[in-house]
Design an enzyme around this catalytic site. Structure first.
Site, mmCIF file in Angstrom:
data_model
loop_
_atom_site.group_PDB
_atom_site.id
_atom_site.type_symbol
_atom_site.label_atom_id
_atom_site.label_comp_id
_atom_site.label_asym_id
_atom_site.label_seq_id
_atom_site.Cartn_x
_atom_site.Cartn_y
_atom_site.Cartn_z
ATOM 1 N N CYS A 135 0.800 -1.240 0.000
ATOM 2 C CA CYS A 135 0.000 0.000 0.000
ATOM 3 C C CYS A 135 0.826 1.280 0.000
ATOM 4 C CB CYS A 135 -0.937 -0.001 1.198
ATOM 5 S SG CYS A 135 -2.010 -1.441 1.203
HETATM 6 C C1 UGA Z 1 -1.017 0.701 5.369
HETATM 7 C C2 UGA Z 1 -1.705 1.729 6.282
HETATM 8 O O1 UGA Z 1 -1.056 1.734 7.543
HETATM 9 C C3 UGA Z 1 -3.177 1.398 6.463
HETATM 10 O O2 UGA Z 1 -3.811 2.402 7.246
HETATM 11 C C4 UGA Z 1 -3.853 1.327 5.094
HETATM 12 O O3 UGA Z 1 -5.218 0.978 5.194
HETATM 13 C C5 UGA Z 1 -3.132 0.277 4.252
HETATM 14 O O4 UGA Z 1 -1.738 0.636 4.129
HETATM 15 C C6 UGA Z 1 -3.775 0.255 2.881
HETATM 16 O O5 UGA Z 1 -3.714 1.275 2.199
HETATM 17 O O6 UGA Z 1 -4.425 -0.730 2.560
HETATM 18 P P1 UGA Z 1 -0.063 -1.789 5.719
HETATM 19 O O7 UGA Z 1 0.283 -1.810 4.281
HETATM 20 O O8 UGA Z 1 -0.710 -2.978 6.330
HETATM 21 O O9 UGA Z 1 -1.056 -0.559 6.047
HETATM 22 O O10 UGA Z 1 1.297 -1.533 6.473
HETATM 23 P P2 UGA Z 1 1.836 -0.552 7.628
HETATM 24 O O11 UGA Z 1 1.577 -1.115 8.945
HETATM 25 O O12 UGA Z 1 1.395 0.841 7.350
HETATM 26 O O13 UGA Z 1 3.400 -0.657 7.347
HETATM 27 C C7 UGA Z 1 3.959 -0.228 6.107
HETATM 28 C C8 UGA Z 1 5.467 -0.277 6.154
HETATM 29 O O14 UGA Z 1 5.976 0.752 6.982
HETATM 30 C C9 UGA Z 1 6.068 -1.579 6.695
HETATM 31 O O15 UGA Z 1 7.154 -1.942 5.871
HETATM 32 C C10 UGA Z 1 6.569 -1.217 8.079
HETATM 33 O O16 UGA Z 1 7.654 -1.991 8.515
HETATM 34 C C11 UGA Z 1 6.965 0.234 7.864
HETATM 35 N N1 UGA Z 1 6.955 1.027 9.105
HETATM 36 C C12 UGA Z 1 5.793 1.249 9.771
HETATM 37 C C13 UGA Z 1 8.154 1.557 9.580
HETATM 38 O O17 UGA Z 1 9.236 1.373 8.991
HETATM 39 N N2 UGA Z 1 8.118 2.314 10.722
HETATM 40 C C14 UGA Z 1 6.978 2.546 11.398
HETATM 41 O O18 UGA Z 1 7.036 3.253 12.437
HETATM 42 C C15 UGA Z 1 5.783 2.003 10.919
#
Ligand code: UGA
Length: 437
Positions: A267
């Site tokens: 996403c």
């Molecule tokens: C993301 C959004 O958080 C959701 O709100 C949204 O609905 C979704 O995309 C979507 O558009 O469907 P998601 O893809 O499940 O959700 O993943 P995240 O939890 O956002 O993580 C994304 C990436 O960011 C991961 O690689 C994670 O490791 C990284 N991340 C996250 C960090 O490096 N640091 C952080 O503090 C948080």
């Protein structure tokens, strides 16, 4: 009331299962017949905590899984949750949703019901009015707003907490005209999520809210990653203490300030690209969004440079990668930075062994025999020159000195800082922590 959900990916299958488990009369629809067969038998197409339990509860109720979209003619609410991937230029690819809307329009042509169609799929502003609405009207020979309702209903669930997020969303956004359909949908959501704020707006704003949300999250991550790169140059500085402290300021908030290898998944990277592309079409220079993306891309370079620095030459060295999933508690490796890292290290002739508690099958689909797959962390580290921790799985946090004994050279590169502060007899480097001399 009968509810249809078209597209059984993370969003669609979670919604299908949650609604069915609550006793709603639900039909989940997907073009993939084998996937439908498996779901009907309680077998998930991907790993998501708690989903299997909720799906099985739904199946005990009235839940129906179908590959034939014409079943929508009996449904009052129809959620659209099909994928909107990116094309080669980074712009949004609407081919899947266009096809689904074609079939949906045809399927409701003869129906006497006043269907309400809610689009959860992420689409750039203008898509509902300029693309989806005309396809539906042309194929159904009906008028939106009069014969059927059409509402933008963007989704905010995260993989790995999909069930909790579906049951307790932080917001419900409804975009469209203030018709009787909107009133009914508002009533539906007020009953379903009594404590959740409902924002009613127009289509374009609802579509933009989704991109605003994801791009802001990406911005937070790139912000902390840039700070972490500065911290790395200051002996003794630790980015996590900084994140924890600024996170206490309610204007900033503590979440999404974990520095790491960059954001991955299906996403954030895709939505950032789509928004950048869309901004350009509107004639806006997306300076900040470009910087967020650039920082994210360069994070991988950082890891490769650190590996080179600690290891000397990469060619011929055994490198173990702990974690290929884009985050813990999922088997999803789409746009995972770990996968990109492995590709880059292979190009430099490294010998790669990977370990992941959930994502090995998916990883194998990409690399086949080109890399080695370990069943245990000990096996993964055996005779290795260097280990890179890419995903913050709980079991990696428990690593102690003895686990590294089987390594040829005990170089540990911790991209998630899960071992900071532990007494380890290794050459340890954590992203975002300045190494003391
Ligand atoms: C993301 C959004 O958080 C959701 O709100 C949204 O609905 C979704 O995309 C979507 O558009 O469907 P998601 O893809 O499940 O959700 O993943 P995240 O939890 O956002 O993580 C994304 C990436 O960011 C991961 O690689 C994670 O490791 C990284 N991340 C996250 C960090 O490096 N640091 C952080 O503090 C948080």
């Amino acid at each position: 009331m009968k509810i249809a959900i078209i597209g059984l990916g993370f969003v669609g299958l979670s919604l299908t299962s949650v609604l069915a488990s609550k006793g709603f009369n639900v039909v989940g629809i997907d073009v993939d017949k084998e996937k439908c067969r498996n779901i009907s038998n309680g077998v998930l197409p991907f790993f998501e905590p708690d989903l299997e339990k909720i799906l099985k509860k739904g199946l005990k109720n009235e839940l129906q899984i179908e590959s034939d979209i014409s079943v929508v003619q009996d449904c009052d609410l129809i959620f659209v949750t099909v994928g909107t991937p990116q094309n080669k230029t980074g712009a949004i690819d609407l081919s899947i949703i266009k096809k689904a809307m074609n079939s949906l329009g045809k399927s409701i042509r003869k129906s006497k019901k006043q269907h309400i169609i809610l689009v959860k799929s992420t689409v750039v502003p203008g898509t509902m009015k300029d693309v989806i609405l005309p396809i539906l009207e042309n194929n159904s020979k009906k008028k939106a707003g009069k014969d059927f309702g059409l509402i933008s209903n963007p989704e905010f669930l995260q993989e790995s907490t999909a069930i909790r997020d579906t049951e307790f969303p932080h917001a419900v956004v409804l975009g469209g005209y203030k018709t009787k359909f909107m009133k009914n949908v508002e009533k539906f959501f007020t009953k379903l999520h009594p404590k959740t704020p409902i924002i009613i707006t127009n289509h374009e704003t609802a579509e933009m809210i989704k991109y605003a949300n994801n791009s802001f999250l990406a911005t937070k991550i790139s912000f902390i990653n840039q700070l972490s790169n500065i911290c790395q140059k200051i002996p003794g500085a630790n980015v996590d203490d900084i994140a924890r402290t600024i996170g206490l300021d309610p204007r900033i908030g503590k979440l999404f300030l974990n520095a790491g290898p960059g954001y991955g998944g299906s996403c954030l990277p895709k939505d950032m690209k789509a928004l950048i592309n869309f901004a350009k079409i509107t004639g806006t220079k997306p300076t900040l969004l470009n910087a967020v993306e650039e920082i994210n891309t360069k994070q991988l370079e950082q890891i490769i440079n650190i590996t080179k620095q600690r290891l000397g030459a990469i060619s011929g060295k055994k490198i173990s990668i702990l974690g290929t999933a884009f985050k813990p508690n999922t088997d999803d490796i789409r746009d995972s930075i770990a996968i990109e890292l492995i590709k880059r290290l292979l190009k430099k002739n490294a010998i790669i062994t990977v370990h992941d508690p959930r994502a090995i099958n998916n990883t194998r689909k990409i690399f086949g025999e080109k890399i080695h797959y370990a069943d245990s962390i000990t096996d993964a580290l055996s005779k290795s020159h260097c280990v890179i921790i890419m995903t913050q799985w709980k079991q990696y946090e428990k690593l102690s000195s003895t686990k590294f004994n089987g390594m040829k050279r005990k170089i540990v590169i911790d991209c998630r800082r899960i071992l900071v502060g532990k007494k380890l007899d290794v050459d340890y480097f954590a992203i975002g922590v300045g190494k003391k001399n």
